[in-house]
Design an enzyme around this catalytic site. Structure first.
Site: not given
Length: 584
Positions: A2, A27, A74, A100-101, A461, A465, A468, A484, A579
């Protein structure tokens, strides 16, 4: 994760809080709220949605008062609802908090408070802080003692801010970021310097297990034992004030487009030299990260192994708590992080320090929690990155890793950074072709990305992307592992991207692509060399083959961005993500 913000001064608080929350929305962005001291009462307004939406609907910036707190959420505990949005009142309505947390023992505290007669309006772990503060304040009548007794009960990683009915502001930090902005006639308390950098570059970084009390513009800082701490004001780099989209539709596109410049930004040679010495002299060497930063760590492992013969172990930050014994005593531990606030990375660093490790960090925020835990840091200096999906921070991390490797091997790579920058610019100029290709991905459900050697972490990566930004299932897989298992998934409904520049991996990867194509899947080749195997070719410039990872991720970033637009998703704010993930 947050964002939290508070203001106490002579200006109207609400417009400041709303603007600050908009700056920090990356955030957390599922709900928004603010509280202000309005005469003898505390007003709270909050709702579900982004800052601009909630502010417009509830007229947040019209709230009166010169003292206030704000929050973007969040969700961690409880669904995304108005009731679970912050700020939260205490039962009396005379206290409000933002948090926050995570409070790890919240259920135990909630049960006890319920027995003591307190009721709860939300499903959050945060609301217990407000009621616990009320209980302690009613017992002590002293704000400082109230905070001390409250934090003595809390377990977890958290920062919170509280506004009392008399206008006193307090804030406490336990392993979550908290920084104060200092003006002549006011103070800001924030989880991020972006919350106040437009107003002042004078900052006080609050140490872990410290708390702040502000009353009538009198600021006092204490440790959790109540001992007074002398404030230390530092200057914050103004580069973090530049968070405007400009002519770009989204921050994500702006940050992708800046990489031809950020890859060239002059970095602190002294930092590179010092960290390289520490790596050279390391008894045992580990590198960790989360998400994109972990993919960068895998590139580091490849480069150091190939060019310096230095053995390095990669560790997924979130996995280390389950096998801490893998860290040898007196090791060197490299942490890679964009924000420097990721809880998993910080936890892995704390574990490494228990084994007396030397902590080196590659980081974009030099005053972050991670930097404070480190013996040496190297700054990315790539400027603020607001888009949730890492783009320019990832290539800047790679740039640092290449510089360190080159230093350790005596210039054996000798990267031509101007050529790298020009190559990125050339790829960026193809955005129309990539945008057209993105239309083909609109309705598909699966994408696989193949890579070999140093291209494998780039394939991972690339898949990250795509996941996301587009919400398409995407998976990065080693080209040699196709037979395999993954080959069973290939059919006409699947698209496969192959990272395939003309180097030692080229022929083997083409063979893999032919096997896939024989099963009906569509092939997108990312290469400097075209092939009849490709159904679609994304051209990248020819460059020194070891430098391809610096440029081959760029077209996938663009493809992910434009595919997100095709699917009507917001590339800056992917669902369920934030983020900087400061909760475990």
């Amino acid at each position: 994760m947050c964002s939290i913000i508070a203001y106490s001064g002579k200006k109207d608080a609400a417009p400041i809080l709303v603007r600050s929350l908009g700056k920090m929305e990356y955030r957390g962005y599922d709900s928004v709220g603010i509280a202000t001291k309005n005469g003898n009462i505390i007003d709270v307004k909050k709702g579900v949605g982004k800052v601009s939406e909630v502010s417009q609907n509830l007229h947040l910036d019209g709230m009166t008062g010169t003292i206030g707190i704000g929050h973007t959420r969040w969700a961690t505990h409880g669904r995304v609802t108005k009731e679970n949005a912050h700020p939260h009142y205490s039962n009396s309505g005379k206290i409000a908090i933002v948090h926050n947390g995570i409070i790890e023992n919240f259920q135990e505290l909630k049960d006890q408070l319920a027995l003591d007669g307190f009721s709860f309006q939300s499903d959050t772990d945060s609301e217990i802080i407000a009621n616990l503060i009320q209980q302690k304040f009613e017992e002590t009548g002293n704000i400082k003692q109230t905070i001390i007794e409250t934090i003595s009960k809390l377990k977890g990683h958290y920062s919170f801010m509280v506004i009392f009915e008399d206008g006193t502001l307090a804030a406490a930090r336990s392993r979550e970021p908290l920084v104060i902005g200092v003006e002549k006639d006011g103070y800001y308390i924030s989880s991020d310097v972006l919350g106040f950098i437009e107003k002042t570059d004078n900052a006080i970084y609050i140490d872990n297990e410290n708390f702040v009390v502000i009353n009538n513009l009198d600021l006092k800082i204490f440790n959790f034992n109540g001992i007074s701490i002398k404030p230390n004001i530092t200057k914050v780099s103004k580069e973090f004030a530049d968070v405007y989209k400009g002519d770009y539709a989204h921050f994500t596109l702006k940050e992708i487009s800046e990489q031809n410049e950020t890859i060239l930004i002059s970095r602190n040679t002294t930092q590179i030299e010092q960290v390289s010495k520490e790596i050279q002299n390391a008894k045992n060497l580990y590198v960790t990260g989360s998400g994109s930063s972990y993919n960068a760590a895998e590139v580091m492992k490849y480069l150091l192994s190939k060019f310096t013969k230095i053995r390095i172990n990669t560790v997924i930050a979130s996995e280390l708590p389950f096998s801490p014994e893998t860290i040898e005593q007196n090791s060197t531990f490299i942490a890679i992080s964009q924000s420097g606030e990721s809880a998993d990375v910080l936890e892995s660093v704390r574990i490494a320090k228990e084994f007396k490790s030397n902590i080196l960090s590659i980081i974009n925020h030099p005053n972050s929690s991670l930097s404070q835990e480190s013996n040496h840091i190297v700054g990315l200096n790539c400027g603020p990155e607001i888009g949730v999906a890492a783009t320019k921070s990832f290539t800047s991390q790679l740039g640092i890793i290449y510089k360190i490797t080159d230093k350790l091997c005596g210039g054996c790579i000798n990267p031509d950074w101007e050529k790298v920058s020009e190559s990125i610019s050339e790829i960026l100029s193809q955005n129309k072709e990539i945008k057209e290709l993105s239309k083909n991905l609109k309705d598909i459900s699966d994408i696989y990305v193949l890579g070999r050697g140093i291209h494998l972490p780039i394939a991972k990566e690339a898949a990250l992307k795509l996941k996301e930004l587009t919400y398409i299932h995407a998976e990065g897989i080693p080209g040699g592992e196709l037979k395999h298992g993954p080959l069973a998934l290939m059919d006409s409904s699947v698209y496969v991207i192959i990272i395939n520049p003309d180097d030692s991996t080229y022929n083997d990867t083409i063979n893999s692509a032919n096997e896939i194509k024989a099963r009906g899947a569509k092939i997108i080749g990312v290469s400097n060399k075209n092939s009849e195997t490709y159904d679609y070719w994304i051209k990248i410039p020819e460059i020194n083959e070891i430098l391809y990872p610096l440029i081959e991720i760029i077209p996938i970033q663009l493809l992910s961005y434009y595919s997100a637009l095709e699917k009507n998703t917001d590339p800056d704010y992917p669902r369920n993500l934030a983020k900087s993930v400061t909760v475990k």
